[in-house]
Design an enzyme around this catalytic site. Structure first.
Site, PDB file in Angstrom:
ATOM      1  N   ASN A   1     107.931 -77.528  67.609  1.00 17.48           N
ATOM      2  CA  ASN A   1     108.452 -77.597  66.235  1.00 17.48           C
ATOM      3  C   ASN A   1     107.551 -76.725  65.373  1.00 17.48           C
ATOM      4  O   ASN A   1     106.452 -77.132  65.010  1.00 17.48           O
ATOM      5  CB  ASN A   1     108.431 -79.056  65.758  1.00 17.48           C
TER       6      ASN A   1
ATOM      7  N   LYS B   1     107.976 -75.868  62.408  1.00 20.11           N
ATOM      8  CA  LYS B   1     108.027 -76.248  60.987  1.00 20.11           C
ATOM      9  C   LYS B   1     108.232 -74.986  60.127  1.00 20.11           C
ATOM     10  O   LYS B   1     108.918 -74.069  60.563  1.00 20.11           O
ATOM     11  CB  LYS B   1     106.778 -77.039  60.608  1.00 20.11           C
TER      12      LYS B   1
ATOM     13  N   HIS C   1     113.383 -85.855  61.147  1.00 20.33           N
ATOM     14  CA  HIS C   1     111.923 -85.705  61.210  1.00 20.33           C
ATOM     15  C   HIS C   1     111.301 -86.418  60.017  1.00 20.33           C
ATOM     16  O   HIS C   1     111.846 -86.388  58.910  1.00 20.33           O
ATOM     17  CB  HIS C   1     111.546 -84.220  61.210  1.00 20.33           C
TER      18      HIS C   1
ATOM     19  N   GLU D   1     108.980 -85.680  58.094  1.00 21.69           N
ATOM     20  CA  GLU D   1     108.726 -84.845  56.910  1.00 21.69           C
ATOM     21  C   GLU D   1     109.984 -84.723  56.061  1.00 21.69           C
ATOM     22  O   GLU D   1     109.910 -84.611  54.841  1.00 21.69           O
ATOM     23  CB  GLU D   1     108.182 -83.473  57.351  1.00 21.69           C
TER      24      GLU D   1
ATOM     25  N   GLU E   1     107.591 -90.591  66.780  1.00 23.19           N
ATOM     26  CA  GLU E   1     106.537 -89.850  66.092  1.00 23.19           C
ATOM     27  C   GLU E   1     105.909 -90.737  65.016  1.00 23.19           C
ATOM     28  O   GLU E   1     106.425 -90.809  63.890  1.00 23.19           O
ATOM     29  CB  GLU E   1     107.118 -88.594  65.432  1.00 23.19           C
TER      30      GLU E   1
ATOM     31  N   GLY F   1     100.082 -84.322  62.649  1.00 30.97           N
ATOM     32  CA  GLY F   1      99.138 -83.385  62.021  1.00 30.97           C
ATOM     33  C   GLY F   1      97.790 -84.009  61.706  1.00 30.97           C
ATOM     34  O   GLY F   1      96.993 -83.430  60.980  1.00 30.97           O
TER      35      GLY F   1
ATOM     36  N   SER G   1     100.291 -85.052  67.040  1.00 30.43           N
ATOM     37  CA  SER G   1      98.985 -84.607  67.520  1.00 30.43           C
ATOM     38  C   SER G   1      98.891 -84.464  69.038  1.00 30.43           C
ATOM     39  O   SER G   1      97.835 -84.741  69.623  1.00 30.43           O
ATOM     40  CB  SER G   1      97.869 -85.515  66.980  1.00 30.43           C
TER      41      SER G   1
ATOM     42  N   GLY H   1     101.642 -78.682  65.395  1.00 36.37           N
ATOM     43  CA  GLY H   1     100.482 -77.801  65.199  1.00 36.37           C
ATOM     44  C   GLY H   1     100.049 -77.035  66.439  1.00 36.37           C
ATOM     45  O   GLY H   1      99.645 -75.877  66.347  1.00 36.37           O
TER      46      GLY H   1
HETATM   47  P1  PGA Z   1     101.926 -82.328  65.159  1.00 35.07           P
HETATM   48  O1  PGA Z   1     103.447 -82.462  64.623  1.00 35.07           O
HETATM   49  O2  PGA Z   1     102.026 -81.997  66.638  1.00 35.07           O
HETATM   50  O3  PGA Z   1     101.343 -81.201  64.357  1.00 35.07           O
HETATM   51  O4  PGA Z   1     101.268 -83.621  64.925  1.00 35.07           O
HETATM   52  C1  PGA Z   1     104.447 -83.059  65.399  1.00 35.07           C
HETATM   53  C2  PGA Z   1     105.734 -83.063  64.630  1.00 35.07           C
HETATM   54  O5  PGA Z   1     105.696 -83.140  63.392  1.00 35.07           O
HETATM   55  O6  PGA Z   1     106.819 -82.968  65.236  1.00 35.07           O
END
Ligand code: PGA
Length: 250
Positions: free
Chosen positions: A12, A14, A98, A100, A168, A174, A212, A234
């Protein structure tokens, strides 16, 4: 002993990635062509790169996906894209719900279910995200929260079309920290119960873990009961770290 199904490992990106990142996607595909992985692999770039990356990956084992979609087929929805548009641009997957988007745009489970329904009807493999907040986690409500979110975010069509759920935890995204193995397995077991109650093909749909995931923890997470893959933010760019995560999937 029967082999477990291949894990689904999804990048992803983003809101990251410009023209040069098409080369990154190509580099990933070439590495996987040279030394194939057992995993199914997809990149979800920003919408502006979807078609370019899809074209660059033609004939490769890496698929492309989108990060969101509108539930309606077309019309007065300024700034949005539909399932048919994503399919037209070469997408095979779409992430819906998601955290976010749930947090920044107030997306509800009902909206997520409508998006997932449109995606499945249009032939996209939806990746439906759920996850508890830090407060819910601290209060021991994880299983209850993700069970409810999954029940309300999955359309009935999920019984008949391929899709994935993604667990998640919001506090892990993140953040550089992840739940312990027992916590991940408990959440995934709760989600498996929901998938069994949806029935049909949903009963065996993969449940990805996201939050993460890095090369250092990927193998241990992917080996846990009911973890059918990973959704990686990330650590998915540059692609070298993502490739190490894919390799951890076999
Ligand atoms: P992250 O994000 O691996 O940076 O924690 C995962 C996601 O938001 O799908």
């Amino acid at each position: 002993m029967t082999q477990p199904p291949p894990p689904l490992i999804v990048a992803n990106w983003k809101m990251c990635g410009l023209g040069p990142e098409v080369g990154e996607a190509r580099r990933l595909a070439e590495a996987l062509q040279a030394a194939p992985s057992r995993a199914r692999v997809a990149i979800c770039p920003p919408a502006t790169l979807l078609e370019r990356i899809g074209r660059a990956l033609t004939g490769s084992p890496v698929r492309v996906g989108a990060q969101d979609v509108h539930a309606e087929p077309c019309g007065a929805h300024t700034g949005d894209v539909s399932v048919d548009m994503l399919v037209d641009a070469g997408a095979s997957f779409v992430i819906v719900g998601h955290s976010e988007r749930r947090t920044a745009y107030g997306e509800t489970d009902a909206q997520v279910a409508a998006k997932a329904r449109a995606a499945l009807a249009g032939g996209l493999e939806a990746i439906v995200c759920v996850g508890e907040t830090a407060e819910e986690h601290a209060a021991g409500l994880t299983a209850e929260v993700v069970r409810r979110q999954a029940r309300d975010s999955l359309p009935p069509e999920a019984a008949a079309r391929p899709f994935a759920l993604a667990y998640e935890p919001r506090w892990a995204i993140g953040a550089g920290r992840t739940p312990g193995p027992e916590e991940i397995m408990r959440a995934h077991a709760a989600l498996r119960e929901v998938l069994r109650s949806v029935g049909g093909a949903a009963a065996t749909a993969p449940i990805l873990y996201g939050g993460s995931v890095k090369p250092e923890n990927a193998a241990a997470i992917l080996a846990l009961d009911e973890v059918g893959g990973a959704l990686v933010g990330g650590a998915s760019l540059p692609v070298d770290t993502f490739l190490r995560i894919v390799r951890a999937g076999g």
